[in-house]
Design a protein around this motif. Structure first.
Motif, PDB file in Angstrom:
ATOM      1  N   PHE B  34       0.829  -1.196   0.000  1.00 41.41           N
ATOM      2  CA  PHE B  34       0.000   0.000   0.000  1.00 41.41           C
ATOM      3  C   PHE B  34       0.870   1.255   0.000  1.00 41.41           C
ATOM      4  CE2 PHE B  34      -3.811  -2.309   1.200  1.00 41.41           C
ATOM      5  CZ  PHE B  34      -3.310  -3.391   1.905  1.00 41.41           C
ATOM      6  N   TYR B  36      -0.059   5.002   1.507  1.00 39.93           N
ATOM      7  CA  TYR B  36      -1.010   5.873   2.174  1.00 39.93           C
ATOM      8  C   TYR B  36      -0.475   7.307   2.105  1.00 39.93           C
ATOM      9  CZ  TYR B  36      -3.045   1.685   4.360  1.00 39.93           C
ATOM     10  OH  TYR B  36      -3.644   0.469   4.594  1.00 39.93           O
ATOM     11  N   GLN B  38      -0.883  11.290   3.868  1.00 43.21           N
ATOM     12  CA  GLN B  38      -1.384  12.064   5.008  1.00 43.21           C
ATOM     13  C   GLN B  38      -1.218  13.547   4.689  1.00 43.21           C
ATOM     14  OE1 GLN B  38       0.830  11.769   8.710  1.00 43.21           O
ATOM     15  NE2 GLN B  38      -1.048  11.948   9.902  1.00 43.21           N
ATOM     16  N   GLY B  43      -5.625  12.387   9.221  1.00 42.99           N
ATOM     17  CA  GLY B  43      -5.181  11.012   9.333  1.00 42.99           C
ATOM     18  C   GLY B  43      -4.686  10.504   7.990  1.00 42.99           C
ATOM     19  N   LEU B  44      -4.300   9.241   7.973  1.00 43.86           N
ATOM     20  CA  LEU B  44      -3.822   8.638   6.724  1.00 43.86           C
ATOM     21  C   LEU B  44      -5.008   8.176   5.897  1.00 43.86           C
ATOM     22  CD1 LEU B  44      -1.344   8.314   8.731  1.00 43.86           C
ATOM     23  CD2 LEU B  44      -0.685   6.377   7.290  1.00 43.86           C
ATOM     24  N   LEU B  46      -5.839   5.866   2.141  1.00 43.19           N
ATOM     25  CA  LEU B  46      -5.248   5.014   1.112  1.00 43.19           C
ATOM     26  C   LEU B  46      -5.072   5.804  -0.180  1.00 43.19           C
ATOM     27  CD1 LEU B  46      -4.416   2.098   0.314  1.00 43.19           C
ATOM     28  CD2 LEU B  46      -6.727   1.882  -0.641  1.00 43.19           C
ATOM     29  N   PHE B  89       3.381   7.280   2.971  1.00 46.30           N
ATOM     30  CA  PHE B  89       3.820   6.100   3.710  1.00 46.30           C
ATOM     31  C   PHE B  89       3.658   4.856   2.842  1.00 46.30           C
ATOM     32  CE2 PHE B  89       4.349   7.697   7.995  1.00 46.30           C
ATOM     33  CZ  PHE B  89       3.551   8.826   8.033  1.00 46.30           C
ATOM     34  N   GLY B  93       0.683  -5.095   4.244  1.00 45.96           N
ATOM     35  CA  GLY B  93      -0.442  -5.544   5.046  1.00 45.96           C
ATOM     36  C   GLY B  93      -0.797  -6.987   4.775  1.00 45.96           C
ATOM     37  N   LYS B 100      -1.387  -7.185  11.484  1.00 47.58           N
ATOM     38  CA  LYS B 100      -0.723  -5.914  11.682  1.00 47.58           C
ATOM     39  C   LYS B 100      -0.053  -5.485  10.396  1.00 47.58           C
ATOM     40  CE  LYS B 100       1.859  -7.406  15.015  1.00 47.58           C
ATOM     41  NZ  LYS B 100       2.898  -7.364  16.073  1.00 47.58           N
ATOM     42  N   SER B 101      -0.164  -4.202  10.107  1.00 57.51           N
ATOM     43  CA  SER B 101       0.549  -3.632   8.979  1.00 57.51           C
ATOM     44  C   SER B 101       1.944  -3.208   9.418  1.00 57.51           C
ATOM     45  CB  SER B 101      -0.200  -2.423   8.431  1.00 57.51           C
ATOM     46  OG  SER B 101      -1.442  -2.798   7.884  1.00 57.51           O
ATOM     47  N   PHE B 103       4.789  -0.337   8.444  1.00 61.27           N
ATOM     48  CA  PHE B 103       4.908   0.936   7.737  1.00 61.27           C
ATOM     49  C   PHE B 103       6.358   1.345   7.556  1.00 61.27           C
ATOM     50  CE2 PHE B 103       0.647   2.693   7.431  1.00 61.27           C
ATOM     51  CZ  PHE B 103      -0.057   1.891   8.295  1.00 61.27           C
ATOM     52  N   ASP B 105       8.896   4.751   7.235  1.00 54.40           N
ATOM     53  CA  ASP B 105       8.980   5.922   8.114  1.00 54.40           C
ATOM     54  C   ASP B 105       8.262   7.150   7.564  1.00 54.40           C
ATOM     55  OD1 ASP B 105      12.347   5.160   9.272  1.00 54.40           O
ATOM     56  OD2 ASP B 105      10.374   4.494   9.970  1.00 54.40           O
TER      57      ASP B 105
END
Lengths: 115, 113
Positions: B34, B36, B38, B43-44, B46, B89, B93, B100-101, B103, B105
């Motif tokens: 993915f 994402y 922001q 928030g983030l 997709l 980001f 996933g 849990k994904s 990510f 940095d």
């Protein structure tokens, strides 16, 4: 439209206070997550839950607890807030079903300042 | 375990420039990948995704291809706009009950007029 709602966009609390951050999703998702985001540190997972009343520690659970009494609601609790918990807190959810990919749906974030 | 390594930022470009943000991953099995985005104060959300090798995700002029041979998922856009200024980001996933994904940095992109 899918929606994750965090109860407060901005909070200011004092050291030692008990703080509740609420998150509600309307998508019937099984998984819910709490992250904190700090400059230079990216997203760090605090806790997650894959079912009602189930919870798992993430990477930085110290100083936090969570509650998931209903499928749609996941609460993050700071039992005694400290200044080093000043941060942006992000809630997310994801579905668990055939064809689902692990995509996360995020709320808008709650910016907490602890004085 | 899983890991995602993302190009360090910040990145500053002029409007209409070409954008590449590199992302490589380490994982077992067949995760989904993915990007994402922001925007400031939010928030983030997709941006795009790919669920298997050689899939290309695309959205809003951004593209990324899931390359299993190079374990990469680089983000590209041919002509950036000021409105693309945001933090990006890369993430990995899995669809499991402990899904849990992981990510990267994050890379801060600033586009100047």
């Amino acid at each position: 439209d899918v929606k994750v709602t965090q109860s407060s966009r901005y909070l200011v609390k004092r050291t030692g206070e008990k703080v509740f951050l609420e998150c509600v999703q309307d998508m019937d998702h099984e998984n819910m997550f709490w992250y904190r985001q700090d400059p230079g540190l990216g997203l760090r997972l605090i806790y997650f839950s894959y079912d009602v009343k189930m919870k798992e520690k993430g990477d930085i659970p110290e100083g936090y607890s969570v509650s998931r009494e209903k499928k749609e609601r996941f609460s993050l609790i700071l039992e005694s807030a400290s200044t080093n918990q000043t941060s942006m807190y992000l809630c997310a959810s994801s579905p668990l079903g055939t064809g689902d990919t692990g995509e996360l749906f995020f709320g808008e974030g709650s910016r907490l300042t602890v004085l | 375990g899983d890991s995602v390594t993302q190009m360090e930022g910040p990145v500053t470009l002029s409007e209409e420039a070409f954008l590449t943000i590199n992302c490589t991953y380490t994982a077992t099995g067949y995760p989904s990948l993915f990007w994402y985005v922001q925007y400031p104060g939010e928030g983030l959300q997709l941006l795009l995704k790919a669920t298997k090798a050689d899939d290309k995700g695309s959205n809003k002029g951004f593209e990324a291809t899931y390359r299993k041979e190079t374990t990469s998922f680089h983000l590209e856009k041919g002509s950036v706009q000021v409105s693309d200024s945001a933090v990006y980001f890369c993430a990995l996933g899995r669809n499991t009950n402990a899904g849990k994904s992981t990510f990267g940095d994050g890379t801060t992109l600033t586009v100047k007029p």
